[in-house]
Design an enzyme around this catalytic site. Structure first.
Site, PDB file in Angstrom:
ATOM      1  N   GLU A 132      54.753  13.427  78.239  1.00 37.79           N
ATOM      2  CA  GLU A 132      54.853  14.640  79.051  1.00 37.79           C
ATOM      3  C   GLU A 132      55.359  15.814  78.237  1.00 37.79           C
ATOM      4  O   GLU A 132      54.929  16.952  78.413  1.00 37.79           O
ATOM      5  CB  GLU A 132      55.813  14.405  80.235  1.00 37.79           C
ATOM      6  CG  GLU A 132      55.275  13.509  81.319  1.00 37.79           C
ATOM      7  CD  GLU A 132      54.043  14.063  81.991  1.00 37.79           C
ATOM      8  OE1 GLU A 132      52.951  13.741  81.516  1.00 37.79           O
ATOM      9  OE2 GLU A 132      54.166  14.809  82.972  1.00 37.79           O
ATOM     10  N   THR A 185      49.656  24.133  83.474  1.00 37.60           N
ATOM     11  CA  THR A 185      51.020  23.798  83.877  1.00 37.60           C
ATOM     12  C   THR A 185      52.060  24.763  83.297  1.00 37.60           C
ATOM     13  O   THR A 185      52.950  25.236  83.991  1.00 37.60           O
ATOM     14  CB  THR A 185      51.355  22.358  83.435  1.00 37.60           C
ATOM     15  OG1 THR A 185      50.350  21.486  83.954  1.00 37.60           O
ATOM     16  CG2 THR A 185      52.701  21.915  83.985  1.00 37.60           C
TER      17      THR A 185
END
Lengths: 311, 311
Positions: A132, A185
């Site tokens: 991530e 994102t």
């Protein structure tokens, strides 16, 4: 010992409307598949990626799956083996559905299963977060934790990491619509305000406490009326075509809730039955088509198990 | 129909460290007592107040108990009867233990019991909030709701009012110490920042979700590690003598948690047994005495029932 394995890991909905950065849950559809082969030559290779339209790197130093698996291998001290990875993207990238988390979790679960290693799901979390970190610049856990553990997950604290699995009512359905527009994102995070009003924070944490209570109490009404976000949604919804129109349509059709999945642009509703979930996805997709936006839709129950071996 | 009744209502701890303005719980000690006499002459009188050192008004237009009861009487349309109230303060005023709430709830419960009215605890809440409005300038519910309902209470939303009773582990003890210094509620609210960092709010709501989960899961460790407040406590603790020293002492003696009760100056700890709770109150009281501050201490289990008739 098996030489090759195929693993599915689920898509995830982070934030769950009111739980920005601390809540997430996993669904049974969509998700990603990883085929992993154990090799006796140290090092990780990626031989094939399908379904990504060439967007993901084959370079194992740049791919979230291989990077996470490498951290894991190093941690357990297995420098005598290697892996070859085949990644089948079965879900859209940049959709706000935890696409990179699904791949990473599938990879880690495949690796530990092939090695017959007893590291459990919670213990894999730090390695999944490494993926991530590379994918979105921060080691968030609100997608990888539910993808690994299944169900609803609370990330109470990041330092130290404290992850709690929450129950949920049986028979809760999730209707997901991904409008195919670009919401990266990183950018979606940057538009969020750094400073907020204390009174708004109080409203938000009353709702988070209400949502958590509703999950424990099997109270779908309470879950629905708690799923309000006055802090993040007003900003992020601007990046989603006809967000408020879609909400109105979903709620009119009997949705329990409606909101943004992760940083968007996917949106989701909880419903009390499959029928309502299907109707909602069909209607929202038809609306998006009418404004010339392609979309993918998914109807699913909550995934309770996390990743699973499928072959 | 009884003509006279004596009712006890419990003290309450609002905020519960991380749940500013949304959480509260009731204890079995201390609390207040109201003796109420039904009269056939409309109107409310206060004949006597004990234990308040003359600080509370006998004027029924200015006393929180009579004001709340008057709102209630009006609401149920009983203009044919009246009440005479005797209030026995059995707990300190301005202590952060919901002193005015305890009196108000005792009064309302006495009135509805004397009238054999079926209005339930939740339905009495709006009238109790009228008393809070007068006592501290805002109709907060985080003291009156747990005083009325007993146990742990979440106020998910104020508009519309949405109050949820939460479970709690059996065998949880509460150690309370009231250092006798002046911290008026209005002023304690004013020093709280209006604007906060989003990242701090995220930390706080992770902890609130953790505390609520711990209550449902009977997980005292989780309750303890969730009870952190990075937003309000750093400011309010400045008004409490040796707050951090007292925390250190309590935690060293085995407290599950330590924090400010409501707006202070009372502090409280959860413990796993009565013995530890007693030791903590004794030690903290001795410390306060050594720095020349008088204090009251209380050791109690969680009150589950709310107000009760005692005579």
């Amino acid at each position: 010992m098996k030489e090759s394995i195929k693993v599915f890991a689920p898509a995830t909905v982070a934030n769950v409307v009111c739980g920005f950065d601390v809540l997430g849950f996993a669904v049974n559809e969509p998700g990603d598949e990883v085929i992993m082969r154990l090799t006796d030559k140290p090092g990780i290779t990626i031989s094939k990626i399908t379904g990504d339209n060439g967007r993901l790197p084959l370079d194992p130093k740049k791919n979230t799956v291989s990077v996470s698996v490498e951290h894991y291998l190093k941690h357990i001290g297995r420098n005598d083996v290697g892996f070859d990875i085949e990644l089948n993207k079965k879900m859209p990238i940049g959709s706000g559905l935890g696409s990179s988390s699904a791949s990473t979790v599938a990879g880690l679960f495949a690796a530990k299963t092939l090695l017959e290693d007893r590291t459990n799901a919670s213990q894999l979390l730090p390695f999944a977060r490494k993926g991530e970190e590379m994918a979105c610049g921060h080691g968030h856990a609100d997608n990888v934790a539910p993808a690994l553990l299944g169900g609803f997950v609370l990330i109470r604290s990041y330092d130290p990491l404290d992850v709690i699995k929450l129950p949920h009512p049986k028979g809760l359905y999730c209707a997901i619509v991904f409008p195919d527009v670009d919401v990266p994102t990183r950018e979606a995070r940057q538009i969020i305000r750094n400073k907020i009003q204390m009174k708004d924070a109080v409203t938000q944490w009353g709702n988070i406490a209400g949502l958590v209570s509703g999950l424990f109490m099997n109270d779908i009404d309470l879950i629905g009326r708690s799923m309000k976000d006055i802090l993040v949604e007003p900003v992020r919804s601007m990046l989603i075509p006809d967000f408020y129109k879609m909400r109105e349509m979903a709620m009119e059709m009997g949705a329990v809730s409606f909101g943004i999945s992760g940083s968007g642009p996917s949106v989701f509703s909880f419903t009390r039955d499959e029928e309502t979930a299907k109707k909602i996805t069909q209607k929202l997709q038809a609306h998006l088509t009418s404004i010339k936006i392609n979309s993918n839709t998914y109807v699913s129950t909550i995934n309770d198990a996390g990743p699973r071996v499928i072959d």
